[in-house]
Design a protein around this motif. Sequence first.
Motif, PDB file in Angstrom:
ATOM      1  N   UNK A   1       1.322  -9.066   5.930  1.00  0.00           N
ATOM      2  CA  UNK A   1       2.258 -10.100   5.989  1.00  0.00           C
ATOM      3  C   UNK A   1       1.672 -10.981   7.053  1.00  0.00           C
ATOM      4  N   UNK A   2       1.568 -12.263   6.968  1.00  0.00           N
ATOM      5  CA  UNK A   2       1.204 -12.916   7.933  1.00  0.00           C
ATOM      6  C   UNK A   2       2.372 -13.307   8.978  1.00  0.00           C
ATOM      7  N   UNK A   3       2.239 -13.439  10.203  1.00  0.00           N
ATOM      8  CA  UNK A   3       3.341 -13.932  11.091  1.00  0.00           C
ATOM      9  C   UNK A   3       2.912 -15.100  11.941  1.00  0.00           C
ATOM     10  N   UNK A   4       3.872 -16.154  12.060  1.00  0.00           N
ATOM     11  CA  UNK A   4       3.561 -17.439  12.819  1.00  0.00           C
ATOM     12  C   UNK A   4       4.718 -17.606  13.784  1.00  0.00           C
ATOM     13  N   UNK A   5       4.347 -18.458  14.799  1.00  0.00           N
ATOM     14  CA  UNK A   5       5.363 -18.539  15.894  1.00  0.00           C
ATOM     15  C   UNK A   5       6.195 -20.227  15.559  1.00  0.00           C
ATOM     16  N   UNK A   6       7.180 -20.347  16.275  1.00  0.00           N
ATOM     17  CA  UNK A   6       7.872 -21.692  16.166  1.00  0.00           C
ATOM     18  C   UNK A   6       7.019 -22.724  16.399  1.00  0.00           C
ATOM     19  N   UNK A   7       5.947 -22.402  17.352  1.00  0.00           N
ATOM     20  CA  UNK A   7       5.306 -23.627  17.699  1.00  0.00           C
ATOM     21  C   UNK A   7       4.482 -23.981  16.535  1.00  0.00           C
ATOM     22  N   UNK A   8       4.111 -23.194  15.697  1.00  0.00           N
ATOM     23  CA  UNK A   8       3.385 -23.429  14.323  1.00  0.00           C
ATOM     24  C   UNK A   8       4.010 -24.460  13.535  1.00  0.00           C
ATOM     25  N   UNK A   9       5.374 -24.682  13.630  1.00  0.00           N
ATOM     26  CA  UNK A   9       6.061 -25.287  12.810  1.00  0.00           C
ATOM     27  C   UNK A   9       6.493 -26.720  13.616  1.00  0.00           C
ATOM     28  N   UNK A  10       6.255 -26.743  14.793  1.00  0.00           N
ATOM     29  CA  UNK A  10       6.695 -28.016  15.520  1.00  0.00           C
ATOM     30  C   UNK A  10       6.032 -29.473  15.116  1.00  0.00           C
ATOM     31  N   UNK A  11       6.903 -30.575  14.762  1.00  0.00           N
ATOM     32  CA  UNK A  11       6.665 -31.938  14.482  1.00  0.00           C
ATOM     33  C   UNK A  11       7.357 -32.711  15.206  1.00  0.00           C
ATOM     34  N   UNK A  12       6.814 -33.918  15.620  1.00  0.00           N
ATOM     35  CA  UNK A  12       7.336 -34.889  16.312  1.00  0.00           C
ATOM     36  C   UNK A  12       7.049 -36.238  15.680  1.00  0.00           C
ATOM     37  N   UNK A 124       7.364 -16.636   2.515  1.00  0.00           N
ATOM     38  CA  UNK A 124       6.852 -17.408   3.720  1.00  0.00           C
ATOM     39  C   UNK A 124       6.610 -16.617   4.761  1.00  0.00           C
ATOM     40  N   UNK A 125       5.801 -16.959   5.663  1.00  0.00           N
ATOM     41  CA  UNK A 125       5.131 -16.058   6.725  1.00  0.00           C
ATOM     42  C   UNK A 125       6.555 -15.734   7.636  1.00  0.00           C
ATOM     43  N   UNK A 126       6.382 -14.479   8.197  1.00  0.00           N
ATOM     44  CA  UNK A 126       7.508 -13.980   8.954  1.00  0.00           C
ATOM     45  C   UNK A 126       7.336 -14.772  10.382  1.00  0.00           C
ATOM     46  N   UNK A 127       8.347 -14.682  11.197  1.00  0.00           N
ATOM     47  CA  UNK A 127       8.403 -15.256  12.622  1.00  0.00           C
ATOM     48  C   UNK A 127       8.464 -14.580  13.561  1.00  0.00           C
ATOM     49  N   UNK A 128       7.667 -15.126  14.447  1.00  0.00           N
ATOM     50  CA  UNK A 128       7.427 -14.358  15.868  1.00  0.00           C
ATOM     51  C   UNK A 128       8.365 -15.178  16.769  1.00  0.00           C
ATOM     52  N   UNK A 129       9.354 -14.537  17.397  1.00  0.00           N
ATOM     53  CA  UNK A 129      10.192 -15.145  18.368  1.00  0.00           C
ATOM     54  C   UNK A 129       9.728 -14.915  19.752  1.00  0.00           C
ATOM     55  N   UNK A 130       9.497 -15.957  20.578  1.00  0.00           N
ATOM     56  CA  UNK A 130       8.744 -15.765  21.932  1.00  0.00           C
ATOM     57  C   UNK A 130       9.486 -16.101  23.089  1.00  0.00           C
ATOM     58  N   UNK A 131      10.747 -16.427  22.922  1.00  0.00           N
ATOM     59  CA  UNK A 131      11.722 -16.859  24.354  1.00  0.00           C
ATOM     60  C   UNK A 131      13.062 -16.399  23.856  1.00  0.00           C
TER      61      UNK A 131
END
Length: 179
Positions: A1-12, A124-131
Motif C-alpha cells: 500500500x502506498x503512503x503519502x503526506x498531507x503536503x502531497x495534497x496541498x493546493x493554493x 486511496x493512499x494511506x496518510x502519513x501524519x508528520x506533526x
Amino acid sequence: MMYKTVKDSEVVLSQLMLPSHSNFDGKIHGGFLLNLMDQIAFASASKFSGSYCVTASVDRVDFLNPIEVGELVTLKSSINYVGNSSMVIGIRVEAQNIQTDVVKHCNSSYFTMVAKKEGFPVKVPRLILKNEEEIRRFYNSINRIQFRKTRENIEVKTDFTSEKSIQFLVENYDLKVEI
C-alpha cells in the motif's frame, strides 16, 4: 500500500473578485465561493489519490466575513483524513484588501471527496501524519464523521409527527401545526 503526506495534497488558489462574482448586495455571491471551494477540494483530493474524485458531502459552510469586489481571495486546501476511498479535505478561505493589505478569514469548510475509476470507488493512499496539527485535524475529522452518523441515527429514529413532538414544537418555537 502506498503512503503519502498531507503536503502531497496541498493546493493554493487565488482569484481577484470581480463585479460579475457579486450578489445583489454588492458582496461576493456565496454560490460563486462554493464553486471555488469545490474546485480546490477536487484538486487536493485528485492530487493526493491520483484518481478522479467526486464530492460526496460538504460539512458546514459558515460565511464568517463578507468578501468585497476587488479583494484577492485565496483558498488553501489539504487532506485531513482518509478512509478507504473517501478523503476529507479542509479548506480555508481568506480575502485580502489589495489597497490596505488587511487579510480576513472568510470561511473554513470540510469537503468529503471520493476517489473513483470507471464509476466505482477506488482505494486511496494511506496518510502519513508528520506533526501535531495534522494529528489534530485527523482526530477532528473522526469526530465530525461520528457526529454526522449520530445525527443521521437521530433523524431516522425520531417520530416527528407524534403528539409529544408536535407539542414540543408548539410550546418552544412559537408556531402552529395544522395537519
